[in-house]
Write a protein that holds these residues in place. Structure first.
Motif, PDB file in Angstrom:
ATOM      1  N   UNK A   6       0.822  -1.285  -0.149  1.00 17.14           N
ATOM      2  CA  UNK A   6      -0.102   0.002   0.083  1.00 17.14           C
ATOM      3  C   UNK A   6       0.822   1.289  -0.031  1.00 17.14           C
ATOM      4  N   UNK A   7       0.243   2.372   0.367  1.00 14.31           N
ATOM      5  CA  UNK A   7       0.908   3.739   0.495  1.00 14.31           C
ATOM      6  C   UNK A   7       0.865   4.005   1.829  1.00 14.31           C
ATOM      7  N   UNK A   8       2.025   4.211   2.556  1.00 15.29           N
ATOM      8  CA  UNK A   8       2.088   4.552   4.050  1.00 15.29           C
ATOM      9  C   UNK A   8       2.336   5.950   4.214  1.00 15.29           C
ATOM     10  N   UNK A   9       1.617   6.548   5.252  1.00 12.16           N
ATOM     11  CA  UNK A   9       1.529   7.818   5.554  1.00 12.16           C
ATOM     12  C   UNK A   9       3.040   8.022   6.436  1.00 12.16           C
ATOM     13  N   UNK A  10       3.180   9.483   6.440  1.00 14.23           N
ATOM     14  CA  UNK A  10       4.560   9.685   7.065  1.00 14.23           C
ATOM     15  C   UNK A  10       4.305   9.427   8.451  1.00 14.23           C
ATOM     16  N   UNK A  11       5.484   8.511   9.060  1.00 14.73           N
ATOM     17  CA  UNK A  11       5.479   8.182  10.575  1.00 14.73           C
ATOM     18  C   UNK A  11       5.716   9.120  11.422  1.00 14.73           C
ATOM     19  N   UNK A  12       4.891   9.243  12.538  1.00 14.80           N
ATOM     20  CA  UNK A  12       5.192  10.398  13.393  1.00 14.80           C
ATOM     21  C   UNK A  12       6.197  10.109  14.306  1.00 14.80           C
ATOM     22  N   UNK A  13       6.060   8.747  14.898  1.00 12.76           N
ATOM     23  CA  UNK A  13       7.008   8.553  16.167  1.00 12.76           C
ATOM     24  C   UNK A  13       8.606   8.563  15.715  1.00 12.76           C
ATOM     25  N   UNK A  14       9.679   9.215  16.342  1.00 15.96           N
ATOM     26  CA  UNK A  14      10.934   9.297  16.073  1.00 15.96           C
ATOM     27  C   UNK A  14      11.819   8.354  16.951  1.00 15.96           C
ATOM     28  N   UNK A  15      12.983   8.084  16.741  1.00 15.51           N
ATOM     29  CA  UNK A  15      13.664   7.218  17.515  1.00 15.51           C
ATOM     30  C   UNK A  15      14.093   7.725  18.824  1.00 15.51           C
TER      31      UNK A  15
END
Length: 318
Positions: free
Chosen positions: A65-74
């Motif tokens: 599919x098409x993933x939206x921008x991931x909000x969590x950071x390292x």
């Protein structure tokens, strides 16, 4: 003069003999002496290792599919059930001039097929109505014993056949309508068109409480099924993996004491071997020699306050 010469020769000979005797006499040797005592003998195996999180979860795309921008950071703290990844359906391709013309022609062909199917339904409906009326007339004559039973059966068969043909053509109209809708959809939905945002999405939530260890794809974009997206785990539960030579691994067993040096702290950390893996692997040394090595997994037994700055993948000497 003769006696003096003899005495001189005897003195010289005596001096030479004395020098030879002195040269062959044993001399004392200087030594260091200490008091003997009983102490502990320590045999060590020293290798380089690295820390790793015990329970590591790698979140991957369950479908393409098409993933939206991931909000969590390292480094972010994650709660169980928190939304990590949102997947949308794959975007439609952009139609070039040739593809758009072909799609438009497909729509027109589907419209023509639908019109033809509707006309066939009208003709079949007329035939079915005539056959039903004919059957009703012959049945009336049969009831009056004017028409034969065979004629009535033939009229009934024609009426039922016409009715079945009418139903079949009506289904054909539905098929033609669906084909027209599919052709219009291929022409309507394109990546160049603005989406109405009504697509269903797939939401992936965190399976545990933990910390984000790694983000494999931060920005939005197309992903394949099984592609790794984000890794999470409890950073406070660390273990150390050390690869040792197989000939050294046979002398190690669960419970063997471990000291971790040069990890960045002032004092060595204590640990215990938890597992010596039963399968080895081949590794090329710095000198280009093939070595058989085995992973040894150890737990850190020192107080957590001493090594709370350690993270996943940090280097230690075990």
């Amino acid at each position: 003069m003769l006696w003096r010469r003899r005495i001189f020769i005897l003195l010289i000979s005596a001096g030479i003999i004395a020098a030879i005797v002195y040269g062959f006499m044993p001399k004392p040797v200087a030594v260091s002496a200490v008091k003997v005592r009983r102490a502990e003998l320590r045999v060590t195996v020293e290798e380089e290792g690295k820390t790793r999180v015990k329970d590591r979860f790698v979140i991957s795309a369950p479908v393409a599919g098409f993933v939206r921008r991931l909000q969590p950071d390292v480094g972010d703290i994650i709660k169980k059930g928190q939304v990590l990844v949102t997947l949308e359906p794959r975007r439609s391709g952009v139609l070039d001039a040739r593809s758009r013309a072909a799609a438009q022609a497909g729509v027109e062909a589907a419209e023509a097929a639908l019109s033809a199917s509707r006309e066939k339904v009208l003709a079949a409906a007329a035939d079915a109505g005539y056959a039903a009326a004919e059957f009703g007339r012959i049945k009336t004559l049969f009831d009056k014993e004017v028409a034969s039973k065979d004629a009535m059966e033939q009229a009934r068969a024609k009426s039922e056949g016409a009715e079945a043909n009418l139903k079949s053509l009506k289904f054909g109209v539905k098929v033609a309508r669906f084909e027209l809708e599919a052709a219009r959809t291929a022409l309507k939905y394109s990546a160049a068109a603005v989406s109405n945002g009504s697509e269903r999405v797939v939401v992936i939530r965190a399976p545990i409480n933990g910390t984000v260890l790694k983000v494999y794809q931060k920005s939005e974009g197309a992903v394949t099924e099984g592609q790794e997206l984000i890794a999470i785990g409890d950073a406070s539960t660390l273990e150390v993996e050390v690869d040792v030579l197989s000939k050294d691994a046979v002398s190690l067993r669960p419970g063997t004491a471990v000291l971790f040096n040069r990890w960045g702290g002032r004092v060595p950390l204590k640990g215990r071997v938890r597992l010596v893996e039963p399968a080895g692997f081949t590794k090329i040394s710095a000198l280009g020699v093939e070595e058989q090595r085995v992973l040894v997994i150890s737990d850190i037994t020192s107080d957590k306050s001493l090594w709370q700055r350690l993270g996943d993948g940090y280097r230690v000497d075990a």
